[in-house]
Design an enzyme around this catalytic site. Structure first.
Site, PDB file in Angstrom:
ATOM      1  N   ALA A  18       2.155   0.462  11.907  1.00  0.00           N
ATOM      2  CA  ALA A  18       2.471  -0.219  13.025  1.00  0.00           C
ATOM      3  C   ALA A  18       2.817  -1.417  13.385  1.00  0.00           C
ATOM      4  O   ALA A  18       2.671  -1.708  14.026  1.00  0.00           O
ATOM      5  CB  ALA A  18       3.140   0.641  13.592  1.00  0.00           C
ATOM      6  N   ARG A  23      -0.319 -12.949  13.047  1.00  0.00           N
ATOM      7  CA  ARG A  23      -1.399 -13.991  12.457  1.00  0.00           C
ATOM      8  C   ARG A  23      -1.068 -14.351  10.845  1.00  0.00           C
ATOM      9  O   ARG A  23      -1.225 -14.629  10.382  1.00  0.00           O
ATOM     10  CB  ARG A  23      -2.777 -12.957  12.554  1.00  0.00           C
ATOM     11  CG  ARG A  23      -3.468 -13.403  14.087  1.00  0.00           C
ATOM     12  CD  ARG A  23      -4.442 -13.106  13.654  1.00  0.00           C
ATOM     13  NE  ARG A  23      -5.336 -12.756  13.076  1.00  0.00           N
ATOM     14  CZ  ARG A  23      -6.672 -12.376  12.778  1.00  0.00           C
ATOM     15  NH1 ARG A  23      -6.752 -10.898  13.316  1.00  0.00           N
ATOM     16  NH2 ARG A  23      -7.613 -12.737  11.542  1.00  0.00           N
ATOM     17  N   LYS A  30       3.815  -7.217   7.603  1.00  0.00           N
ATOM     18  CA  LYS A  30       2.119  -7.740   6.949  1.00  0.00           C
ATOM     19  C   LYS A  30       1.954  -6.965   5.673  1.00  0.00           C
ATOM     20  O   LYS A  30       1.400  -6.797   5.265  1.00  0.00           O
ATOM     21  CB  LYS A  30       1.114  -7.357   7.880  1.00  0.00           C
ATOM     22  CG  LYS A  30      -0.523  -7.751   7.546  1.00  0.00           C
ATOM     23  CD  LYS A  30      -1.562  -7.476   8.817  1.00  0.00           C
ATOM     24  CE  LYS A  30      -1.572  -6.216   9.350  1.00  0.00           C
ATOM     25  NZ  LYS A  30      -3.178  -6.321  10.311  1.00  0.00           N
ATOM     26  N   GLN A  83       5.302   4.751  16.448  1.00  0.00           N
ATOM     27  CA  GLN A  83       5.333   4.712  17.530  1.00  0.00           C
ATOM     28  C   GLN A  83       5.747   3.512  18.421  1.00  0.00           C
ATOM     29  O   GLN A  83       5.477   2.427  17.858  1.00  0.00           O
ATOM     30  CB  GLN A  83       3.870   4.088  16.924  1.00  0.00           C
ATOM     31  CG  GLN A  83       2.673   3.388  18.724  1.00  0.00           C
ATOM     32  CD  GLN A  83       1.293   3.278  17.934  1.00  0.00           C
ATOM     33  OE1 GLN A  83       0.999   2.146  16.860  1.00  0.00           O
ATOM     34  NE2 GLN A  83       0.158   2.955  18.778  1.00  0.00           N
ATOM     35  N   THR A  89      -4.614   3.034  18.351  1.00  0.00           N
ATOM     36  CA  THR A  89      -4.257   3.265  17.115  1.00  0.00           C
ATOM     37  C   THR A  89      -4.754   4.696  17.467  1.00  0.00           C
ATOM     38  O   THR A  89      -3.849   5.169  16.610  1.00  0.00           O
ATOM     39  CB  THR A  89      -5.926   2.475  16.242  1.00  0.00           C
ATOM     40  OG1 THR A  89      -6.742   2.985  17.474  1.00  0.00           O
ATOM     41  CG2 THR A  89      -6.313   1.583  15.996  1.00  0.00           C
ATOM     42  N   GLU A 161     -18.560  -0.664  20.306  1.00  0.00           N
ATOM     43  CA  GLU A 161     -17.825  -1.971  20.257  1.00  0.00           C
ATOM     44  C   GLU A 161     -18.875  -2.914  20.646  1.00  0.00           C
ATOM     45  O   GLU A 161     -19.770  -3.154  21.531  1.00  0.00           O
ATOM     46  CB  GLU A 161     -16.931  -2.022  20.758  1.00  0.00           C
ATOM     47  CG  GLU A 161     -15.469  -0.872  20.681  1.00  0.00           C
ATOM     48  CD  GLU A 161     -14.784  -1.070  19.536  1.00  0.00           C
ATOM     49  OE1 GLU A 161     -14.667  -1.766  18.643  1.00  0.00           O
ATOM     50  OE2 GLU A 161     -14.983   0.141  19.148  1.00  0.00           O
ATOM     51  N   ASN A 233      -5.570  -9.257   7.469  1.00  0.00           N
ATOM     52  CA  ASN A 233      -4.693  -9.954   9.439  1.00  0.00           C
ATOM     53  C   ASN A 233      -3.924 -11.056   8.869  1.00  0.00           C
ATOM     54  O   ASN A 233      -3.603 -11.464   9.644  1.00  0.00           O
ATOM     55  CB  ASN A 233      -5.486  -9.571  10.048  1.00  0.00           C
ATOM     56  CG  ASN A 233      -5.556  -8.660  10.178  1.00  0.00           C
ATOM     57  OD1 ASN A 233      -4.882  -7.217  11.098  1.00  0.00           O
ATOM     58  ND2 ASN A 233      -7.838  -7.995  10.604  1.00  0.00           N
ATOM     59  N   ASN A 375      24.733 -14.283 -22.818  1.00  0.00           N
ATOM     60  CA  ASN A 375      24.325 -12.930 -22.258  1.00  0.00           C
ATOM     61  C   ASN A 375      25.493 -12.460 -21.181  1.00  0.00           C
ATOM     62  O   ASN A 375      25.868 -11.279 -20.918  1.00  0.00           O
ATOM     63  CB  ASN A 375      22.625 -12.966 -22.182  1.00  0.00           C
ATOM     64  CG  ASN A 375      22.803 -13.109 -20.987  1.00  0.00           C
ATOM     65  OD1 ASN A 375      22.417 -14.184 -21.037  1.00  0.00           O
ATOM     66  ND2 ASN A 375      21.243 -12.258 -20.575  1.00  0.00           N
ATOM     67  N   SER A 412      22.508 -23.878 -38.810  1.00  0.00           N
ATOM     68  CA  SER A 412      22.024 -24.705 -37.244  1.00  0.00           C
ATOM     69  C   SER A 412      23.645 -25.697 -36.611  1.00  0.00           C
ATOM     70  O   SER A 412      24.116 -25.585 -37.057  1.00  0.00           O
ATOM     71  CB  SER A 412      21.327 -25.549 -37.555  1.00  0.00           C
ATOM     72  OG  SER A 412      19.791 -25.276 -38.578  1.00  0.00           O
TER      73      SER A 412
END
Length: 455
Positions: A18, A23, A30, A83, A89, A161, A233, A375, A412
């Site tokens: 989602a 970026r 993406k 979402q 997340t 984190e 990303n 063709n 030819s």
């Protein structure tokens, strides 16, 4: 496709797709950007199917109708969760809860922008019928802003984190990939407790680890290679993922007995199939759907997509095989020849500067230089058939629908609009007229005029 390992519980996958991908700076969403000629999202779906997941739910955003349409085409509308708005997340995973319905079993959360993650990398999260939360970690070359895994052996104590980490924690190189698995009921129970009292006001999936430990549920980590869990990303990362994909493909084909003198110049698609003993010269590109049998030779600067090449056939240099090209044993397609939706039987040849579109060329037939299968009439495509052992001279135009019989010849420069019976010779060109001495007299006159003008 079924899982290579016995399954003690039914499996499901939630694939998060989602994100807006701003970026990437591209009008293409993406997760639909290709790696190895296949959308990154399809790579994620492939991995889920390879694990034997009974249910696959893709979480999409309302801002990307193209992603929704892509999922509907492959999996159906009942595999889509939306979402809206995007609130992290954890919130994205909760969007899949209603779609999973009464599913009972284990669920893994993966990502639509992680194209190199394979079923074999994910499989350990299901090991030993684990009843808690398992995440996939990796040893980072440069941990940077990744969340750190605080471990006691295989037990996962916390995910911290980077912006909240102490100096000691920042020194940890075990990092979080974001991929997580748990019994489906446990995962959604824990997500219901996640709060958004953070700087971004988002609901983080990683918070379920702490919540699980408070409940006494086991939490652990398994590890995959850093390259396998690489997320994309930005365009630079997409190029990096493509390079890693190509490196793996080249190593695979070399190990399978394919000869490449300059493998770094050869590019493969996700489904390229090449038999042992095949030689691939430098600067060859395989698009999706290429099948090459043992002992073929693909010469430099050729492009092959959606085509089948039989044993002992030779293609190129500078040849293009488009979807539907089907070359039999020993067929030769030479320089600057394009073949599209044409079956060429064993030993047939088109060695120079030809376009063969929509048709059939019989065994050992010869297509002369500059020949064109005409063709397309501006509205519809039509087929050209060249019989076994026929000979088509240089610079012939075969205006479809038309059939050149077995053993027939086309002179030819002919433009053939009617069928040629087996064994016949077709000539369709203006009659040659010769004027004795005309050229010499013309040259003498013009030289005299030029000399007079220069005086």
């Amino acid at each position: 496709m079924t899982s290579p390992h016995p399954q003690s519980h039914p499996r499901a996958a939630i694939i998060l797709a989602a994100g807006q991908g701003t970026r990437m700076k591209s009008p293409l969403p993406k997760v639909l950007h290709p790696v190895g000629g296949r959308a990154m999202l399809d790579h994620a779906i492939d991995a889920a199917e390879a694990m034997g997941c009974e249910r696959i739910v893709v979480v999409v955003g309302s801002h990307s109708p193209e992603v929704r349409a892509h999922v509907e085409k492959r999996l159906g509308a009942d595999s889509i969760a939306v979402q809206d708005p995007p609130l992290g997340t954890g919130h994205a995973v909760r969007a899949a809860e209603a779609v999973l319905g009464d599913f009972v079993g284990h669920v893994v959360v993966t990502y639509g922008d992680v194209p190199l993650l394979k079923a074999a990398d994910i499989e350990p999260v299901f090991a030993d019928a684990h009843e808690g939360v398992t995440v996939i970690g990796f040893e980072a070359r440069d941990p940077g802003a990744y969340g750190r895994l605080i471990l006691d052996g295989d037990d996962l104590l916390a995910i911290t984190e980077a912006k909240e980490a102490s100096a000691d924690v920042l020194a940890v190189t075990a990092c979080n990939s974001g991929v997580m698995a748990a019994p489906v009921s446990l995962l959604f129970d824990l997500l219901a407790e996640v709060r958004n009292d953070n700087a971004k006001g988002e609901y983080y999936l990683t918070d379920v680890v702490e919540l699980a430990r408070k409940r006494g549920a086991p939490t652990r980590a398994v590890f995959a290679a850093e390259d396998s869990v690489m997320g994309v990303n930005a365009q630079g990362e997409l190029a990096q993922a493509e390079a890693l994909f190509q490196k793996t493909q080249r190593e695979h084909f070399l190990a399978q007995g394919v000869t490449m003198s300059a493998p770094d110049t050869v590019h493969f698609a996700w489904d390229t199939d090449i038999g042992a003993g095949t030689t691939i010269e430098p600067f060859v590109v395989f698009g999706p759907g290429a099948r090459v049998a043992e002992g073929a030779r693909i010469r430099s600067f050729s492009h092959i997509e959606g085509a089948k090449i039989a044993r002992g056939a030779e293609v190129g240099p500078y040849a293009r095989l488009r979807p539907g090209a089907d070359l039999g044993e020993g067929v030769k397609i030479g320089n600057f020849v394009e073949v599209k939706n044409v079956r060429m039987d064993a030993g047939a040849k088109a060695n120079h500067l030809a376009y063969l579109g929509d048709g059939h060329v019989g065994a050992k037939a010869n297509i002369g230089a500059g020949t064109i299968f005409c063709n397309y009439d501006g509205f519809f495509k039509h087929r050209t058939t060249v019989g076994e052992g026929a000979f088509v001279g240089s610079n012939a135009s075969l205006v479809a629908p038309v059939t050149i019989g077995a053993g027939a010849m086309v002179g030819s420069g002919s433009v053939v609009t009617k069928d040629v019976a087996p064994g016949d010779l077709a000539l369709a060109r203006g009659q040659q007229t010769t004027k004795p001495g005309w050229a010499a007299r013309f040259m003498e006159t013009m030289r005299a005029k030029k000399a007079a003008k220069s005086q």
